[in-house]
Design a protein around this motif. Structure first.
Motif, short mmCIF file in Angstrom:
data_model
loop_
_atom_site.label_atom_id
_atom_site.label_comp_id
_atom_site.label_asym_id
_atom_site.label_seq_id
_atom_site.Cartn_x
_atom_site.Cartn_y
_atom_site.Cartn_z
N VAL A 396 39.99 45.13 32.87
CA VAL A 396 39.75 44.13 33.90
C VAL A 396 40.17 44.64 35.28
CG1 VAL A 396 40.42 41.82 34.64
CG2 VAL A 396 39.90 42.25 32.25
N ALA A 397 41.24 45.43 35.32
CA ALA A 397 41.72 45.92 36.63
C ALA A 397 40.66 46.82 37.26
CB ALA A 397 43.04 46.67 36.45
N ASN A 398 40.08 47.72 36.45
CA ASN A 398 39.08 48.64 36.99
C ASN A 398 37.81 47.92 37.44
OD1 ASN A 398 40.31 51.17 36.92
ND2 ASN A 398 40.00 51.30 34.71
N VAL A 399 37.36 46.99 36.62
CA VAL A 399 36.11 46.32 37.00
C VAL A 399 36.35 45.47 38.25
CG1 VAL A 399 36.28 44.32 35.44
CG2 VAL A 399 34.05 45.09 36.19
N ASN A 400 37.51 44.83 38.31
CA ASN A 400 37.79 44.03 39.51
C ASN A 400 37.92 44.91 40.75
OD1 ASN A 400 37.62 41.29 38.82
ND2 ASN A 400 39.59 41.38 37.76
N ALA A 401 38.47 46.12 40.57
CA ALA A 401 38.57 47.03 41.72
C ALA A 401 37.18 47.45 42.18
CB ALA A 401 39.40 48.26 41.35
N GLU A 402 36.28 47.66 41.24
CA GLU A 402 34.91 48.04 41.60
C GLU A 402 34.21 46.88 42.33
OE1 GLU A 402 33.67 51.11 41.30
OE2 GLU A 402 31.86 50.40 42.33
N ILE A 403 34.46 45.65 41.83
CA ILE A 403 33.85 44.49 42.49
C ILE A 403 34.38 44.36 43.93
CG2 ILE A 403 33.73 41.95 42.48
CD1 ILE A 403 33.85 42.10 39.40
N ALA A 404 35.68 44.66 44.10
CA ALA A 404 36.29 44.50 45.42
C ALA A 404 35.72 45.46 46.46
CB ALA A 404 37.81 44.67 45.32
N GLU A 405 35.18 46.60 46.00
CA GLU A 405 34.49 47.51 46.94
C GLU A 405 33.24 46.78 47.42
OE1 GLU A 405 34.69 51.04 47.46
OE2 GLU A 405 35.96 51.77 45.81
N GLY A 406 33.08 46.64 48.67
CA GLY A 406 31.91 45.92 49.18
C GLY A 406 32.10 44.41 49.16
N ASN A 407 33.23 43.95 48.60
CA ASN A 407 33.49 42.51 48.57
C ASN A 407 35.01 42.29 48.58
OD1 ASN A 407 33.49 39.79 48.15
ND2 ASN A 407 32.48 39.83 46.16
N PRO A 408 35.67 42.72 49.68
CA PRO A 408 37.14 42.68 49.70
C PRO A 408 37.70 41.27 49.63
CG PRO A 408 36.25 43.42 51.83
CD PRO A 408 35.09 43.31 50.90
N LYS A 409 36.85 40.27 49.94
CA LYS A 409 37.37 38.90 49.92
C LYS A 409 37.28 38.26 48.54
CE LYS A 409 36.34 37.62 54.72
NZ LYS A 409 34.95 38.06 54.98
N PHE A 410 36.82 38.99 47.55
CA PHE A 410 36.63 38.43 46.21
C PHE A 410 37.96 37.91 45.66
CE2 PHE A 410 36.33 39.28 41.50
CZ PHE A 410 35.49 38.22 41.23
N ARG A 411 37.97 36.63 45.21
CA ARG A 411 39.21 36.04 44.70
C ARG A 411 39.08 35.59 43.25
NH1 ARG A 411 40.93 38.51 47.78
NH2 ARG A 411 41.75 38.09 49.85
N GLY A 412 37.97 35.94 42.62
CA GLY A 412 37.74 35.40 41.27
C GLY A 412 38.21 36.31 40.14
N GLN A 413 39.20 37.21 40.42
CA GLN A 413 39.59 38.21 39.42
C GLN A 413 39.97 37.60 38.07
OE1 GLN A 413 40.54 38.31 42.58
NE2 GLN A 413 40.30 40.40 43.33
#
Ligand code: PFF
Length: 442
Positions: A396-413
């Motif tokens: 989960v940490a890796n996928v969330n880090a990938e999501i955060a690239e291009g979407n730094p405001k993502f809060r749905g981890q």
């Protein structure tokens, strides 16, 4: 460590990806299969289950596939070789490549029928035929080996020509032209269908859930249809994700593709259900619905030849933008892993799919069989594999880090972590059990 083959590619923009991703998702699955199965399994109640499946399960799997692709910039086999080297996970990627071959083989055969129906409808072949004769004409048409193989060849050739152009000049450019065209034709058909006298009955079948109509089989069919329609489980979204840039927002890209795919499936239902009821036809007509029921409708309506021809153009357009995404999976594999040029890779992938499709072109039972094995079991096993890999192995940490690239405001981890670790694998495993219990659910 693998070097990256320069013959891969990137989308020119986020819009380019969204149109290509939606081009992949929107296909025969939306316009031919969705109304057919929705009609077969009870209308509105089926549609509700379908929508819940898209929102709760499929989007999470799509984000997982896009993240894997973008993180590694690789085809589905390369993803697992990079992230889990030396493990058996690479076989999940190989299953995807084989599934790409399997689905493209029979998909191109059906797409060939739709292409043939453009000319048959435009020539007025069906205008003076009775409903029985129209059904007969369809079965004669698909059992004519020269027509079936010839049209399959034509369609596969189109697909390969687009893929020779590569990611930007081929897939993206054609999706940008063909997707808006598809939307225009579909809107025209919806307007025609919902204004037919007697359309109300179809609208209520389609919109007012009658929960008594919903069966276990119907639920399995609805969820399975959602995976097929969103192009999940064989690595198409991994491959398309591998052409995304780090600046792109994966969540909103996935949401757009999901929204367009679902919107177009729903619109296809609006184009078809009211018409079926307005003409007193049977919504449970099954696979022949489009080819047998619709030509009857086109015979009865004003400018039917024009609408009918437009409809089969639409279906062919939708099919080609999906077929390119299916053939691209084995092609990307050859480009990355075998270091072939794009041309050679597309030739091997396309010719292989053409040859594999010949038995399906000659025999309807074989075609159904390919659909069950590759269009259902393989995709569901692949989706289960991808959610377990991302949720439990890559993590989960890796996928969330990938999501955060291009979407730094993502809060749905946390929500996403829960969806990909528990919700998706459990639901997909249940779907697999359901499919084994109701093997003829599609
Ligand atoms: N989503 C496509 C359709 O609805 O017709 C079919 C498809 C494309 C299935 C790509 C699977 C896939 F990987």
């Amino acid at each position: 460590m693998n070097t990256v083959n320069n013959d891969r590619g990137v989308w020119s923009s986020k819009l380019g990806f969204i149109l290509a991703g939606a081009g992949s998702a929107v296909g025969l699955g939306n316009i031919w299969r969705f109304p057919t199965v929705a009609g077969e399994f009870g209308g509105a109640a089926f549609v509700v289950v379908y929508l819940v499946a898209v929102a709760l399960i499929c989007l999470a799997v799509m984000i997982a596939e896009l993240s894997l692709g973008r993180n590694t910039q690789r085809n589905p086999v390369g993803v697992y070789k990079t992230l889990a080297p030396g493990t058996a996970w690479k076989y999940l990627g190989i299953l995807g490549v084989i599934t790409g071959w399997g689905i493209s083989s029979f998909y191109s055969v059906i797409a060939g029928w739709t292409f043939g129906y453009i000319f048959k409808t435009a020539a007025g072949t069906f205008s003076n035929l009775s409903p029985d004769e129209i059904a007969q004409a369809f079965s004669n048409f698909i059992s004519n080996p020269v027509a079936a193989i010839g049209l399959h060849a034509v369609f596969m050739t189109f697909t390969m020509l687009i893929l020779f152009g590569g990611v930007k000049a081929g897939i993206e450019k054609w999706s940008k032209i063909l997707m808006p065209l598809l939307l225009v034709i579909l809107v025209l058909l919806v307007v025609r269908s919902v204004t037919l006298p007697g359309a109300e009955k179809g609208l209520s079948f389609y919109l007012k859930p009658n929960w008594g109509n919903l069966t276990g089989k119907g639920i399995v069919a609805a969820v399975g249809q959602a995976f097929f329609s969103l192009s999940l489980g064989m690595g198409t979204m991994i491959t398309y994700g591998s052409y995304l840039s780090k600046q792109d927002n994966l969540i909103s890209s996935a949401a757009w593709v999901g929204f367009l795919d679902t919107g177009i499936a729903l619109m296809a239902g609006f184009a078809i259900m009211p018409a079926i009821f307005a003409f007193g036809l049977d919504p449970q007509a099954g696979a022949g619905l489009i080819f047998v029921v619709l030509p009857n409708m086109f015979n009865e309506i004003f400018l039917g030849t024009v609408f009918g021809t437009g409809f089969f153009v639409l279906l062919s357009v939708a099919a080609v933008t999906s077929l390119i995404s299916i053939v691209e999976v084995p092609a990307a594999y050859f480009i990355d892993e075998w270091k072939l040029s794009r041309k050679k890779a597309v030739l091997i992938a396309g010719l292989g799919a053409f040859l594999a499709g010949i038995p399906a072109a000659l025999n309807g039972n074989f075609l159904n069989w390919m659909n069950v094995i590759f269009g259902q079991y393989s995709l569901i096993i692949g989706s289960l594999g991808v959610s377990v890999f991302v949720g439990w192995n890559w993590g989960v940490a890796n996928v969330n880090a990938e999501i955060a690239e291009g979407n730094p405001k993502f809060r749905g981890q946390r929500i996403y972590g829960f969806a990909i670790r528990f919700l998706a694998p459990i639901a997909v495993a249940a779907l697999l059990v359901g499919l084994i219990l109701f093997p003829d659910a599609f």
